[in-house]
Design a protein around this motif. Structure first.
Motif, short mmCIF file in Angstrom:
data_model
loop_
_atom_site.label_atom_id
_atom_site.label_comp_id
_atom_site.label_asym_id
_atom_site.label_seq_id
_atom_site.Cartn_x
_atom_site.Cartn_y
_atom_site.Cartn_z
N LEU A 152 16.10 4.36 -12.35
CA LEU A 152 16.83 3.72 -11.63
C LEU A 152 17.44 4.83 -10.58
CD1 LEU A 152 19.14 0.96 -13.19
CD2 LEU A 152 17.32 0.70 -11.45
N ARG A 153 17.94 5.94 -11.03
CA ARG A 153 18.22 7.07 -10.40
C ARG A 153 17.17 7.79 -9.82
NH1 ARG A 153 21.81 6.92 -14.80
NH2 ARG A 153 24.02 6.82 -14.19
N GLU A 154 15.85 7.73 -9.99
CA GLU A 154 14.82 8.30 -9.64
C GLU A 154 14.23 7.55 -8.24
OE1 GLU A 154 12.26 9.01 -12.73
OE2 GLU A 154 13.57 10.63 -13.66
N ILE A 155 14.49 6.33 -8.30
CA ILE A 155 13.93 5.48 -6.92
C ILE A 155 14.63 5.97 -5.79
CG2 ILE A 155 13.68 3.02 -6.15
CD1 ILE A 155 13.58 2.17 -8.90
N HIS A 156 13.91 6.33 -4.90
CA HIS A 156 14.21 6.86 -3.57
C HIS A 156 13.67 5.69 -2.33
CE1 HIS A 156 16.04 10.63 -4.64
NE2 HIS A 156 15.19 10.57 -5.46
N TRP A 212 11.52 -3.68 -8.81
CA TRP A 212 10.34 -4.25 -8.61
C TRP A 212 10.23 -4.24 -6.92
CZ3 TRP A 212 6.12 -6.35 -10.78
CH2 TRP A 212 6.51 -6.51 -12.13
N ALA A 213 11.15 -4.33 -5.97
CA ALA A 213 11.18 -4.27 -4.77
C ALA A 213 10.55 -2.87 -4.40
CB ALA A 213 12.48 -4.49 -4.03
N HIS A 214 10.87 -1.89 -5.29
CA HIS A 214 10.13 -0.61 -5.03
C HIS A 214 9.16 -0.34 -5.68
CE1 HIS A 214 14.27 -0.46 -3.25
NE2 HIS A 214 13.74 0.50 -2.38
N GLY A 215 8.41 -1.06 -6.18
CA GLY A 215 7.06 -1.10 -6.81
C GLY A 215 7.08 -0.47 -8.27
N PHE A 216 8.31 -0.49 -8.80
CA PHE A 216 8.48 -0.29 -10.30
C PHE A 216 8.43 -1.42 -11.18
CE2 PHE A 216 9.71 3.47 -7.78
CZ PHE A 216 9.22 4.50 -8.67
N SER A 245 0.93 -1.29 0.24
CA SER A 245 0.04 -0.06 0.08
C SER A 245 1.12 1.20 0.15
CB SER A 245 -0.93 -0.16 1.21
OG SER A 245 -1.59 1.16 1.27
N ARG A 246 1.97 1.11 0.80
CA ARG A 246 2.69 2.55 0.80
C ARG A 246 3.45 2.64 -0.58
NH1 ARG A 246 6.99 1.47 3.34
NH2 ARG A 246 6.74 -0.83 4.36
N LYS A 247 3.98 1.61 -1.12
CA LYS A 247 4.67 1.80 -2.61
C LYS A 247 3.86 1.73 -3.77
CE LYS A 247 8.60 -0.76 -0.54
NZ LYS A 247 9.50 -1.72 -0.61
N SER A 248 2.32 1.66 -3.54
CA SER A 248 1.62 1.75 -4.72
C SER A 248 1.43 3.26 -5.32
CB SER A 248 0.37 1.18 -4.35
OG SER A 248 0.17 -0.32 -4.21
N ARG A 249 1.45 3.27 -6.48
CA ARG A 249 1.57 4.70 -7.20
C ARG A 249 -0.25 5.10 -7.19
NH1 ARG A 249 3.92 3.14 -12.87
NH2 ARG A 249 3.16 1.06 -11.94
N GLY A 263 4.08 -3.26 -7.64
CA GLY A 263 4.33 -3.15 -8.97
C GLY A 263 3.89 -4.10 -9.82
N GLY A 264 3.23 -5.21 -9.10
CA GLY A 264 2.32 -6.21 -10.10
C GLY A 264 0.77 -5.84 -10.48
N ARG A 265 0.58 -4.74 -9.49
CA ARG A 265 -1.11 -4.35 -10.07
C ARG A 265 -1.09 -3.63 -11.54
NH1 ARG A 265 -2.73 -0.45 -5.18
NH2 ARG A 265 -4.76 -0.66 -6.17
#
Length: 348
Positions: free
Chosen positions: A317-321, A305-309, A122-126, A164-166
């Motif tokens: 990659l550089r934008e994932i925080h 993927w571990a960060h919801g992408f 839920s926290r990582k969903s866009r 990320g799988g949604r």
């Protein structure tokens, strides 16, 4: 892959403690220890399917939450069940009813773990994915295996994969393979991946001119292997080489670390295998135990993927925080990009 002689974690720590002033203190090290779930914990605080009688310390499994109850969580009298239903609805969409019924058959231990995964998702969903769907295969495989995992890094990774799988139609099931891989890796291997790729992503963010591909030798990473191991286990009697062979070796077998460029040992061995100036490596952190390795595109993809992408490129990659780090980071890291090559003059 080059290996050094057998040295225990305590041996390496004792050796480093003899270094002159300026050497790193172990008192600042964060030790990661397991946090086993209390079997008597109130499981209804997770998903509302079980409760514990404080007087007897016995857990009673309640009836599974029905589809009607989950569909009308806003009117539920039980606020905890309402929160759980809302969380399921946000993550699973139309499949929330079926998922809720399946979770009703879990034990309190598995319910607690499943709830942590769903909360991470839920926290990582866009925001735009609110009405998207989770493929049934993903919901089943991820929660069925993931509910047995209580390690915080595994939970965090599975939550990202679930987010990320949604997809708009729920037919894209690429996340199933990543979910399966995560539950097959040991907690130590996954923590190693997290720590190493946290360092690589930070490096790429600082150097937008660097190509992140595994063929780029500038991305070759050197770390103090003692510090790494201290973040993986809480014992000082295990062989340093054994832990590194298991953690990094396991990642190479799954193409998450380059199998062509990795090893561990003293600075002179690292210099020989990396074509870097021995003097520069010897004075990195006054450590005689280094690990060196290079990333892979599969390793980057798992990080995304571990960060919801589910989609990523060099810029993504550089934008994932990592807004809520679960362990680390490594404080002693260096990259070939910043080190002189063998034969060149070292500035250290």
């Amino acid at each position: 892959m080059e290996r050094a002689e057998r040295v225990t974690v305590k041996d390496a720590q004792d050796e480093r403690s003899k270094f002159p002033t300026g050497a790193r203190s172990h008192r600042d090290c964060r030790f990661i220890r397991p946090h086993p779930n209390n079997p008597h914990v109130l499981a209804d605080s997770a998903l509302g399917f079980a409760a514990t009688d404080p007087s007897t310390r016995r857990t009673q499994v309640l009836d599974p939450v029905s589809g009607v109850a989950l569909g009308a969580v806003g009117k539920a009298a039980d606020s905890v069940a309402g929160e759980a239903g809302g969380l399921l609805a946000r993550v699973f969409g139309p499949a929330a009813d079926q998922v809720g019924e399946a979770l009703g058959r879990y034990t309190s231990y598995r319910l607690g773990n499943a709830n942590k995964i769903v909360d991470a998702a839920s926290r990582k969903s866009r925001p735009e994915s609110e009405d998207w769907q989770v493929p049934p295969r993903l919901a089943h495989s991820l929660l069925d295996a993931g509910s047995y995992c209580d390690d915080e890094v595994i939970v965090d990774y599975l939550g990202g994969v679930l987010a990320g799988g949604r997809t708009p139609t729920g037919r894209d099931d690429r996340a199933v393979s990543w979910s399966s891989l995560i539950t097959q890796l040991s907690a130590i291997q996954l923590r190693t991946h997290y720590l190493l790729y946290t360092a690589w992503i930070a490096f790429l963010r600082q150097h937008p001119d660097v190509d992140p591909s595994m063929d780029n030798h500038d991305c070759l990473l050197f770390v103090d292997s003692v510090e790494l191991v201290e973040l993986l286990v809480d014992t000082d009697t295990t062989s340093l080489g054994s832990l590194l062979s298991h953690s990094v070796g396991g990642l190479t077998r799954n193409d998450l670390i380059s199998s062509f460029t990795w090893g561990f040992g003293p600075p002179e061995l690292a210099a020989k295998n990396s074509n870097r100036n021995p003097s520069a490596l010897e004075h990195l952190w006054e450590s005689n135990h280094l690990l060196w390795c290079a990333p892979t595109m599969s390793g980057y993809e798992l990080w995304a993927w571990a960060h919801g992408f589910s989609e990523f490129d060099q810029d993504t990659l550089r934008e994932i925080h990592d807004d809520q780090p679960v362990t680390g980071p490594l404080t002693h890291t260096a990259f070939a990009y910043d080190l002189p090559k063998r034969g060149a003059q070292s500035n250290t």
